[in-house]
Structure formats: C-alpha cells, structure tokens
Design an enzyme around this catalytic site. Structure first.
Site, PDB file in Angstrom:
ATOM      1  N   TRP A 194     -27.229  20.896 -15.848  1.00 15.68           N
ATOM      2  CA  TRP A 194     -26.477  22.130 -16.113  1.00 15.68           C
ATOM      3  C   TRP A 194     -27.281  23.376 -15.733  1.00 15.68           C
ATOM      4  O   TRP A 194     -28.439  23.509 -16.118  1.00 15.68           O
ATOM      5  CB  TRP A 194     -26.086  22.238 -17.575  1.00 15.68           C
ATOM      6  CG  TRP A 194     -25.030  21.323 -18.113  1.00 15.68           C
ATOM      7  CD1 TRP A 194     -24.692  21.242 -19.440  1.00 15.68           C
ATOM      8  CD2 TRP A 194     -24.156  20.401 -17.433  1.00 15.68           C
ATOM      9  NE1 TRP A 194     -23.661  20.333 -19.603  1.00 15.68           N
ATOM     10  CE2 TRP A 194     -23.316  19.792 -18.388  1.00 15.68           C
ATOM     11  CE3 TRP A 194     -23.990  20.009 -16.105  1.00 15.68           C
ATOM     12  CZ2 TRP A 194     -22.341  18.844 -18.075  1.00 15.68           C
ATOM     13  CZ3 TRP A 194     -23.028  19.056 -15.780  1.00 15.68           C
ATOM     14  CH2 TRP A 194     -22.219  18.496 -16.764  1.00 15.68           C
ATOM     15  N   TRP A 220     -22.712   8.694 -15.169  1.00 16.56           N
ATOM     16  CA  TRP A 220     -22.897   9.465 -16.404  1.00 16.56           C
ATOM     17  C   TRP A 220     -23.312   8.480 -17.464  1.00 16.56           C
ATOM     18  O   TRP A 220     -22.548   7.584 -17.750  1.00 16.56           O
ATOM     19  CB  TRP A 220     -21.587  10.149 -16.812  1.00 16.56           C
ATOM     20  CG  TRP A 220     -21.741  10.971 -18.046  1.00 16.56           C
ATOM     21  CD1 TRP A 220     -21.654  10.550 -19.348  1.00 16.56           C
ATOM     22  CD2 TRP A 220     -22.022  12.370 -18.107  1.00 16.56           C
ATOM     23  NE1 TRP A 220     -21.863  11.586 -20.212  1.00 16.56           N
ATOM     24  CE2 TRP A 220     -22.090  12.715 -19.478  1.00 16.56           C
ATOM     25  CE3 TRP A 220     -22.239  13.373 -17.145  1.00 16.56           C
ATOM     26  CZ2 TRP A 220     -22.355  14.024 -19.912  1.00 16.56           C
ATOM     27  CZ3 TRP A 220     -22.492  14.658 -17.584  1.00 16.56           C
ATOM     28  CH2 TRP A 220     -22.546  14.972 -18.953  1.00 16.56           C
ATOM     29  N   TYR A 260     -13.195   8.182 -15.781  1.00 10.83           N
ATOM     30  CA  TYR A 260     -13.219   7.850 -17.214  1.00 10.83           C
ATOM     31  C   TYR A 260     -11.869   7.272 -17.613  1.00 10.83           C
ATOM     32  O   TYR A 260     -11.010   7.985 -18.140  1.00 10.83           O
ATOM     33  CB  TYR A 260     -13.490   9.100 -18.059  1.00 10.83           C
ATOM     34  CG  TYR A 260     -14.879   9.660 -17.881  1.00 10.83           C
ATOM     35  CD1 TYR A 260     -15.983   9.016 -18.432  1.00 10.83           C
ATOM     36  CD2 TYR A 260     -15.087  10.830 -17.164  1.00 10.83           C
ATOM     37  CE1 TYR A 260     -17.267   9.528 -18.262  1.00 10.83           C
ATOM     38  CE2 TYR A 260     -16.367  11.344 -16.997  1.00 10.83           C
ATOM     39  CZ  TYR A 260     -17.446  10.688 -17.549  1.00 10.83           C
ATOM     40  OH  TYR A 260     -18.700  11.198 -17.383  1.00 10.83           O
ATOM     41  N   GLU A 275     -19.659  11.304 -11.753  1.00 17.56           N
ATOM     42  CA  GLU A 275     -19.706  10.964 -13.172  1.00 17.56           C
ATOM     43  C   GLU A 275     -18.797   9.777 -13.352  1.00 17.56           C
ATOM     44  O   GLU A 275     -17.691   9.756 -12.786  1.00 17.56           O
ATOM     45  CB  GLU A 275     -19.130  12.077 -14.070  1.00 17.56           C
ATOM     46  CG  GLU A 275     -19.965  13.294 -14.273  1.00 17.56           C
ATOM     47  CD  GLU A 275     -19.445  14.137 -15.467  1.00 17.56           C
ATOM     48  OE1 GLU A 275     -18.727  13.596 -16.334  1.00 17.56           O
ATOM     49  OE2 GLU A 275     -19.754  15.322 -15.510  1.00 17.56           O
ATOM     50  N   ASN A 304     -18.449  22.624 -13.953  1.00 13.49           N
ATOM     51  CA  ASN A 304     -18.267  21.258 -14.387  1.00 13.49           C
ATOM     52  C   ASN A 304     -16.809  21.055 -14.781  1.00 13.49           C
ATOM     53  O   ASN A 304     -16.294  21.742 -15.676  1.00 13.49           O
ATOM     54  CB  ASN A 304     -19.168  20.960 -15.595  1.00 13.49           C
ATOM     55  CG  ASN A 304     -18.886  19.590 -16.191  1.00 13.49           C
ATOM     56  OD1 ASN A 304     -18.874  18.589 -15.480  1.00 13.49           O
ATOM     57  ND2 ASN A 304     -18.606  19.544 -17.498  1.00 13.49           N
ATOM     58  N   GLU A 305     -16.142  20.172 -14.064  1.00 12.17           N
ATOM     59  CA  GLU A 305     -14.771  19.744 -14.392  1.00 12.17           C
ATOM     60  C   GLU A 305     -13.764  20.870 -14.554  1.00 12.17           C
ATOM     61  O   GLU A 305     -13.027  20.929 -15.552  1.00 12.17           O
ATOM     62  CB  GLU A 305     -14.787  18.844 -15.637  1.00 12.17           C
ATOM     63  CG  GLU A 305     -15.657  17.612 -15.439  1.00 12.17           C
ATOM     64  CD  GLU A 305     -15.574  16.594 -16.584  1.00 12.17           C
ATOM     65  OE1 GLU A 305     -15.243  16.995 -17.712  1.00 12.17           O
ATOM     66  OE2 GLU A 305     -15.851  15.413 -16.324  1.00 12.17           O
TER      67      GLU A 305
END
Ligand SMILES: *[C@@H]1O[C@H](CO)[C@@H](O)[C@H](O)[C@H]1NC(C)=O
Ligand SMILES: *[C@@H]1O[C@H](CO)[C@@H](O)[C@H](O)[C@H]1NC(C)=O
Length: 458
Positions: A167, A420, A354, A390, A279-280
């Site tokens: 990050w 991830w 995910y 990820e 991020n995302e």
C-alpha cells in the site's frame, strides 16, 4: 482484498528438508531449520540475519570470499538464534562486511537496475522477459523497524518472488502508525517524516536489496487506511456518495496533489514495478464510463510526471455483461475490465479472484480457472499483459483450488501471478486475514514450483 481480520487457526507445519539446497534456495538465517548445504557449484551466501541463499559462484576470487562470508554468517545465525540482542548487534557488523565483499565480486547479488516495461503480452527488463510472480504485503510499511521489514522480505523472497504489492497510501485524521497524509478539515498535509515517506523509502531500499520490485496502489476503494471515502468525507462531507471520488473536481485535484508527491519521489527508482491508481476501485450502480473516464485522466496524469514506470488500475477485473447471471460478470460494480484495459495510458490489466465473497459457493476450482481463462483471452485480444494480482480461498479448500488456478495461469499464458497474501513471522498473525501463506505452509513447495515454472518462460 478488504483487510478484514478473520479468526482462523494457525496452519503451521514444518516441512522436513533433507536434500541439499538448489540454486536460489535458503540455506541459513534466523529461525531457519532446513539444510545448510548447497548443491554442488553453489555457495551459501549471507544476505541478512534472516536469510542466506544458495548462489552460483562465478569466479575463483569471489568463491573464497563467499565461502568465508557464508561460514561467518551461518555461525552468526546460530548464535543469534539461541541468544539475544547482543548477538544481533554483532551480526550487524557481519552484514556490512559481507555486503562490501559481495559488491566486489561478480556473483548475482540482487539489485534493481532498469525499468520493467511491456512488450506485447509480456513484460521485459533490459531486453529479457520479466515474469512478475509474488504476492501482497499491504502492511510492509507498518512494521516497526527496518530489521522487521528486511526479515519479512527475506521470507517473502523464498517463494521466488519478483514483485510485491504494498500500500502506498494511508490517510489519517490523527497520527497513527505509518501514514502519508494527515487531514485537518479539507486540508491534507503530507508526512515526510520517519513515520511517513521516509518509512516508505526504507521499504523501497529493503525491497531493492531483496531483489523484489514493488507494485504500489495510491488509494483504496475501501475505508482501510483512509482511502477514497476519506477524501470525500474531508472535502465534501460525510454520507456523500462514493462516486464523488471519481467525479468531484476538488477531490480529483487533492488526489492528484498526493499522487504528484509520491510518484515524483520515486520516479527514477527502478524498484517500483508499477503505480496503481487504486486498490479495487468500484462505483456501485454507476455507468461504467465513470471509472473508465477517471482511469484515463489519472493514468495520463501519472504518465505526465513519470515516464519511467508502468501504470495499472488495480481493479478486480469485473466484466460488464449486464445479461450475465453471475455477479462478477454483470458490471454492477461499475467496472468494465475490457474497456479499462484498452486505455492507452494503462500498461497492463489486473484482476482478483475471490469466489466466496463473490457468491460462488462451490466449484471454486472450475469457476476460478474459467475466470482466469476469460482474462487471459482479453490479454490476447488487446495484446497487453494481464496479472492476477490477488486471489484466495481459506485454508481447507486451498490446495485443490490453487492447483487448478495455477494450472490455468500456466496454460493460458497469463503474464503474472501475485497471491493474496504473504504471511511472515516478521509481521506476526495480526495482518493475516486467513489467506496468508507462510514459508512453513504445506502448500508452499507447490507455490515455489508454480513460480519457478512461470519464471522459466522466455
Ligand atoms: C453510459 O455513459 C455513456 C457515456 O456517457 C453513454 O453513452 C451510455 O449510454 C451510458 N450507458 C448507460 C447504460 O446509461
Ligand atoms: C525465532 O525463534 C525464537 C526462538 O524459538 C523465537 O523466540 C522468536 O520469536 C522467533 N523469531 C521470529 C521472528 O519468528
């Protein structure tokens, strides 16, 4: 991933090592209990207190230097393991002796030289194919000391890691941990101090020494570490729509001001693999053009101040097929992977995987392999690399799902793979959300083999 801490039992089992260690493998270091003998032709080279590595020795002169430094370091490690701060202090002088020694030899002490670029569907570095493999350690700059950062990287390096996602933002309203922007009302102040950008300097220097390049997202869709909603709350007010981050002029200016400082600081540093816009990023219920237009504007802005580094979006790779019955394909989160991939100032595509939080309750192996193949198809059609940056399922489903996914990555020709997330003894259990893979995890040897397969691609 949203950094939600789940409660899971630790899954630590020691993998017994009997054979000699092959090239690049670990052969010594604090808390290392495996073989300290390298395969023939290799020497065990001290790298830091936590990591010695089997490397090929290329000259007679360096051979003797290396043998003596590795001998010294393995005895140092043994001493430190069984004892205290005193022996750790004494090992510091060993470190500097060793690095002086290695800089005068021709053997491959890892350092970052040259910027990674794209070439069609591949990444290249200094004319050779570069295969990005590795993981995520979002927390790296939060570790309290340089030694812990180095230790975490040494553990992460054992997977064969070439890239790591960390990050590059933390927006706070009162100082806490390592943070880069302190907000007072609508006014942000950059933290250049030891618990701010100087700490990120430490992360960059340690990654460089470990031979790992960094993927750095610059804000977060989620509220962890501030992110987009911090800008909205501070500049416009609380309870305002998330979409304002992408459309409000004052917010876009504030984000650019931050990006300008961060990116300019490292624009000549080859250890940075890429910048990511966020991020995302999501914009639930928005026309997908909102995120696409924002991504065009922000990626062009970064290119205008830094022509060395690649830029990516950092998104989950959602498709925009409204008639699909499957959530990640429907476009409801306001993201269109294919349209965003086509932006000329974005160098490569990213996606995450995910199944469980995305409502796929069984058949993870098959579903995930299809998801990977669908993104690899866009890589081919747009002739730009794509990285799965990820992915995760929780422990019990892991080995079968990952075997299928890794196979899909290998056979589809996807350009890179970052799981991830990394779990290390240096970071402890606090950052492990249940997805962490440590060097002692039973799946770790299979992970190393998968990365070795990807890295062998030319
Ligand atoms: C989304 O926005 C674009 C560009 O502004 C427009 O052409 C398109 O019709 C919009 N799509 C929908 C579904 O509203
Ligand atoms: C290394 O091992 C020692 C003794 O087993 C333990 O006290 C220490 O916490 C370990 N260090 C790390 C970083 O795991």
């Amino acid at each position: 991933m949203k950094s939600v801490v789940l409660s899971v039992a630790a899954f630590v089992s020691l993998v017994p090592y009997v054979a000699a260690v092959s090239e690049w493998g670990q052969c010594g270091g604090l808390n290392y209990s495996g073989s300290t003998t390298c395969d023939s032709g290799l020497s065990c080279v001290y790298f830091n207190d936590w990591y010695s590595q089997c490397l090929r020795v290329t000259t007679t002169a360096s051979s003797s230097t290396r043998t003596s430094s590795s001998t010294r370091s393995s005895s140092t490690s043994t001493t430190s393991r069984s004892s205290s701060t005193t022996s750790r202090a004494s090992s510091t002088s060993t470190t500097s002796t060793t690095s002086r020694a290695s800089s005068s030899t021709t053997s491959s002490t890892p350092v970052a030289t040259g910027f990674v670029k794209t070439d069609g569907q591949k990444f290249v570095l200094n004319g050779q194919r570069f295969n990005p493999v590795g993981s995520n350690a979002y927390w790296l700059a939060q570790l309290s000391t340089t030694a812990l950062i180095q230790q975490a990287l040494a553990e992460i390096a054992q997977a064969g890691t070439t890239v790591l996602r960390v990050w590059g933002w933390n927006d706070v309203t009162s100082p806490s941990g390592t943070y880069y922007q302190l907000w007072n009302g609508a006014t942000p102040t950059i933290n250049y101090g030891a618990d701010g950008l100087q700490k990120f300097d430490t992360v960059v220097a340690a990654a460089k020494a470990a031979g790992i390049r960094l993927v750095v997202p610059l804000t977060n869709n989620w509220q962890d570490y501030g992110g987009m909603d911090r800008y909205i709350t501070q500049i416009v007010g609380s309870g305002q729509p998330h979409s304002l981050f992408y459309t409000n002029t004052a917010i876009k200016t504030a984000f650019k001001n931050y990006v300008n400082v961060f990116v300019t600081r490292y624009k000549n540093e080859p250890t940075i693999f890429s910048w990511e816009l966020a991020n995302e990023p999501r914009c639930n219920g928005c026309n997908v053009s909102v995120v696409t237009e924002w991504a065009k504007e922000m990626s062009a802005y970064i290119k205008s101040i830094d022509s060395n580094h690649m830029v990516a979006l950092g998104d989950e790779g959602f498709f925009n097929q409204p008639s699909s019955s499957s959530y990640p394909y429907q476009g409801g989160e306001g993201v269109d992977f294919t349209a965003n991939m086509a932006i000329s100032t974005l160098d490569y595509g990213t996606f995450h995987l995910y199944p469980i939080p995305w409502g796929v309750s069984s058949g993870y192996s098959t579903w995930g392999a299809q998801w990977i193949n669908d993104h690899a198809a866009v890589q081919k059609s747009l002739n730009k690399p794509v990285i799965i940056e990820e992915y995760g399922v929780i422990a019990s489903d892991r080995s079968s799902a990952y075997a299928a996914w890794w196979s899909a990555v290998e056979t589809s020709g996807l350009a890179g793979d970052q799981y991830w997330q990394a779990a290390t003894t240096a970071s402890g259990s606090g950052y492990n959300d249940g997805y962490g893979i440590s060097t002692t995890d039973s799946i770790f040897p299979a992970l190393q083999a998968h990365f070795a397969t990807l890295k062998a691609r030319t």
